[in-house]
Design an enzyme around this catalytic site. Structure first.
Site, PDB file in Angstrom:
ATOM      1  N   ASP A  39       1.188  -1.694  -0.036  1.00  0.00           N
ATOM      2  CA  ASP A  39       0.616  -0.084   0.108  1.00  0.00           C
ATOM      3  C   ASP A  39       0.687   1.245  -0.047  1.00  0.00           C
ATOM      4  O   ASP A  39       2.259   0.834   0.899  1.00  0.00           O
ATOM      5  CB  ASP A  39      -1.050   0.536   1.270  1.00  0.00           C
ATOM      6  CG  ASP A  39      -2.161   0.647   1.338  1.00  0.00           C
ATOM      7  OD1 ASP A  39      -1.890   1.895   0.269  1.00  0.00           O
ATOM      8  OD2 ASP A  39      -3.279   1.238   2.045  1.00  0.00           O
ATOM      9  N   HIS A  56       2.514   3.185  -9.092  1.00  0.00           N
ATOM     10  CA  HIS A  56       1.936   1.435  -9.298  1.00  0.00           C
ATOM     11  C   HIS A  56       3.897   1.054 -10.313  1.00  0.00           C
ATOM     12  O   HIS A  56       4.618   0.398  -9.957  1.00  0.00           O
ATOM     13  CB  HIS A  56       0.883   1.118  -9.388  1.00  0.00           C
ATOM     14  CG  HIS A  56      -0.414   1.586  -9.326  1.00  0.00           C
ATOM     15  ND1 HIS A  56      -0.192   2.087  -8.091  1.00  0.00           N
ATOM     16  CD2 HIS A  56      -1.081   2.556  -9.614  1.00  0.00           C
ATOM     17  CE1 HIS A  56      -1.592   1.708  -7.826  1.00  0.00           C
ATOM     18  NE2 HIS A  56      -2.249   2.744  -8.405  1.00  0.00           N
ATOM     19  N   LEU A 150      11.520 -20.693  -4.470  1.00  0.00           N
ATOM     20  CA  LEU A 150      10.643 -19.507  -3.082  1.00  0.00           C
ATOM     21  C   LEU A 150       9.138 -19.725  -3.729  1.00  0.00           C
ATOM     22  O   LEU A 150       8.568 -19.656  -5.255  1.00  0.00           O
ATOM     23  CB  LEU A 150      10.417 -18.073  -3.712  1.00  0.00           C
ATOM     24  CG  LEU A 150      10.040 -16.875  -3.161  1.00  0.00           C
ATOM     25  CD1 LEU A 150       9.588 -17.140  -1.541  1.00  0.00           C
ATOM     26  CD2 LEU A 150      10.496 -15.013  -3.241  1.00  0.00           C
TER      27      LEU A 150
HETATM   28  C1  FPP Z   1      -2.089  -0.054  -2.983  1.00  0.00           C
HETATM   29  O1  FPP Z   1      -1.227   1.555  -3.112  1.00  0.00           O
HETATM   30  C2  FPP Z   1      -1.305  -1.033  -4.441  1.00  0.00           C
HETATM   31  C3  FPP Z   1      -2.947  -1.410  -5.013  1.00  0.00           C
HETATM   32  C4  FPP Z   1      -3.521  -0.793  -5.283  1.00  0.00           C
HETATM   33  C5  FPP Z   1      -1.851  -1.956  -6.399  1.00  0.00           C
HETATM   34  C6  FPP Z   1      -0.727  -2.365  -5.963  1.00  0.00           C
HETATM   35  C7  FPP Z   1       0.839  -2.861  -6.940  1.00  0.00           C
HETATM   36  C8  FPP Z   1       1.603  -3.029  -7.095  1.00  0.00           C
HETATM   37  C9  FPP Z   1       2.564  -2.340  -5.962  1.00  0.00           C
HETATM   38  C10 FPP Z   1       2.911  -3.572  -8.558  1.00  0.00           C
HETATM   39  C11 FPP Z   1       1.940  -4.449  -8.782  1.00  0.00           C
HETATM   40  C12 FPP Z   1       3.267  -5.495 -10.021  1.00  0.00           C
HETATM   41  C13 FPP Z   1       3.191  -6.684 -10.078  1.00  0.00           C
HETATM   42  C14 FPP Z   1       3.990  -7.293 -10.673  1.00  0.00           C
HETATM   43  C15 FPP Z   1       2.108  -7.026 -10.562  1.00  0.00           C
HETATM   44  P1  FPP Z   1      -2.920   2.421  -3.659  1.00  0.00           P
HETATM   45  O2  FPP Z   1      -2.800   2.978  -4.913  1.00  0.00           O
HETATM   46  O3  FPP Z   1      -3.797   2.698  -2.542  1.00  0.00           O
HETATM   47  O4  FPP Z   1      -2.209   3.933  -2.399  1.00  0.00           O
HETATM   48  P2  FPP Z   1      -2.594   4.484  -1.667  1.00  0.00           P
HETATM   49  O5  FPP Z   1      -3.489   4.266  -0.780  1.00  0.00           O
HETATM   50  O6  FPP Z   1      -1.597   5.514  -1.617  1.00  0.00           O
HETATM   51  O7  FPP Z   1      -3.356   6.095  -2.676  1.00  0.00           O
END
Ligand code: FPP
Length: 260
Positions: A39, A56, A150
């Site tokens: 997050d 992201h 893993l």
């Molecule tokens: C939440 O942060 C994050 C997500 C909904 C997406 C997570 C995805 C990745 C970290 C990349 C994934 C990579 C692969 C290879 C699949 P948020 O956007 O809600 O953050 P915020 O709360 O600060 O707005």
């Protein structure tokens, strides 16, 4: 080959102090199964006046870093919450971007995952993913299915409530078809119907970004997991952060309801 060379050259070596701590941690009980709610990508981007998707994209690089380090630590399964069943409510542009990340990540890093004996898996509603995302996952699954190191398990279009509803449906169908009786239904039976049935029990859940909630993630599996929350945004999360969480885990007295 050249890509690999460049990739290794561009990555700074881990400091010796961290490597020494890693060695020490490896001598102690290691969580078999670590899950992470990744997050804070949006806030990381906002801090830098960048669009949310830049967060992201940076988060994808953290996935690479943390997968490699979890492998070094000897963790058996790393489950990463990459997209929830609720994330479809985000703007289409962001959803489309998130759906392309598995493809980009797996195209870039699949050779390294294969070389490092990592097995790629997924939990979540596969059928509802766009075709290109399905293909990226399927291709990586096939290319790594013989690996026994893993397990890198992406929770993609995953929601715990949906998973549990599907378990209830499945068990009701078996009961209606008289293939099971109520007395056959116990914890082990329910476990065997979960998407994680083939994986070791979840030992440690980490959530980044300072939020302290579970967001519909692995609610059954979390029953006796240790929880770790950090204020660090996912794109800033690094090897030292994971090691700290593992070291803290190793000090916990896990009693599973008994007196220990
Ligand atoms: C939440 O942060 C994050 C997500 C909904 C997406 C997570 C995805 C990745 C970290 C990349 C994934 C990579 C692969 C290879 C699949 P948020 O956007 O809600 O953050 P915020 O709360 O600060 O707005």
């Amino acid at each position: 080959m050249l890509d690999k060379f460049l990739l290794k050259k561009s990555e700074p070596a881990l400091p010796n102090s961290l490597l020494n701590r890693l060695k020490e941690a490896r001598k102690k009980p290691m969580p078999n199964h670590v899950a992470i709610i990744m997050d804070g990508n949006g806030r990381w981007a906002k801090q830098r006046n960048l669009p949310r998707v830049a967060g992201h994209h940076e988060g994808m690089k953290t996935v690479h870093k943390i997968t490699r380090f979890a492998n070094e630590l000897g963790v058996k399964v790393l489950t990463l919450y990459a997209f929830s069943t609720e994330n479809w409510k985000r703007p289409k542009f962001e959803v489309d971007f998130l759906m392309k990340l598995p493809g980009e990540y797996l195209t870039t890093y699949l050779p390294e995952l294969i070389e490092k004996n990592v097995k790629v898996e997924m939990i979540g509603d596969f059928e509802a993913l766009p075709k290109h995302t399905q293909q990226a996952i399927e291709n990586a699954r096939k290319a790594t299915e013989q690996n026994d190191g893993l397990v890198l398990n992406f929770a993609l279009n995953y929601g715990s409530r949906l998973e549990l509803v599907n378990v209830v449906k499945h068990i009701s169908e078996l009961a209606v078809a008289q293939q099971i009786a109520p007395e056959d239904i116990n914890e082990a039976f329910v476990e065997s119907c979960l998407m994680t049935s083939h994986l070791p029990e979840l030992d440690l859940l980490i959530r980044t970004s300072g939020e302290v909630r579970l967001s519909n993630f692995m609610l059954w599996q979390l029953a006796y997991a240790e929880l770790a929350f950090t204020n660090v945004y996912w794109p800033d999360y690094n090897e030292a952060c994971l090691l700290e969480a593992i070291e803290d885990f190793q000090t916990r007295n896990r009693r599973f309801g008994s007196l220990g």
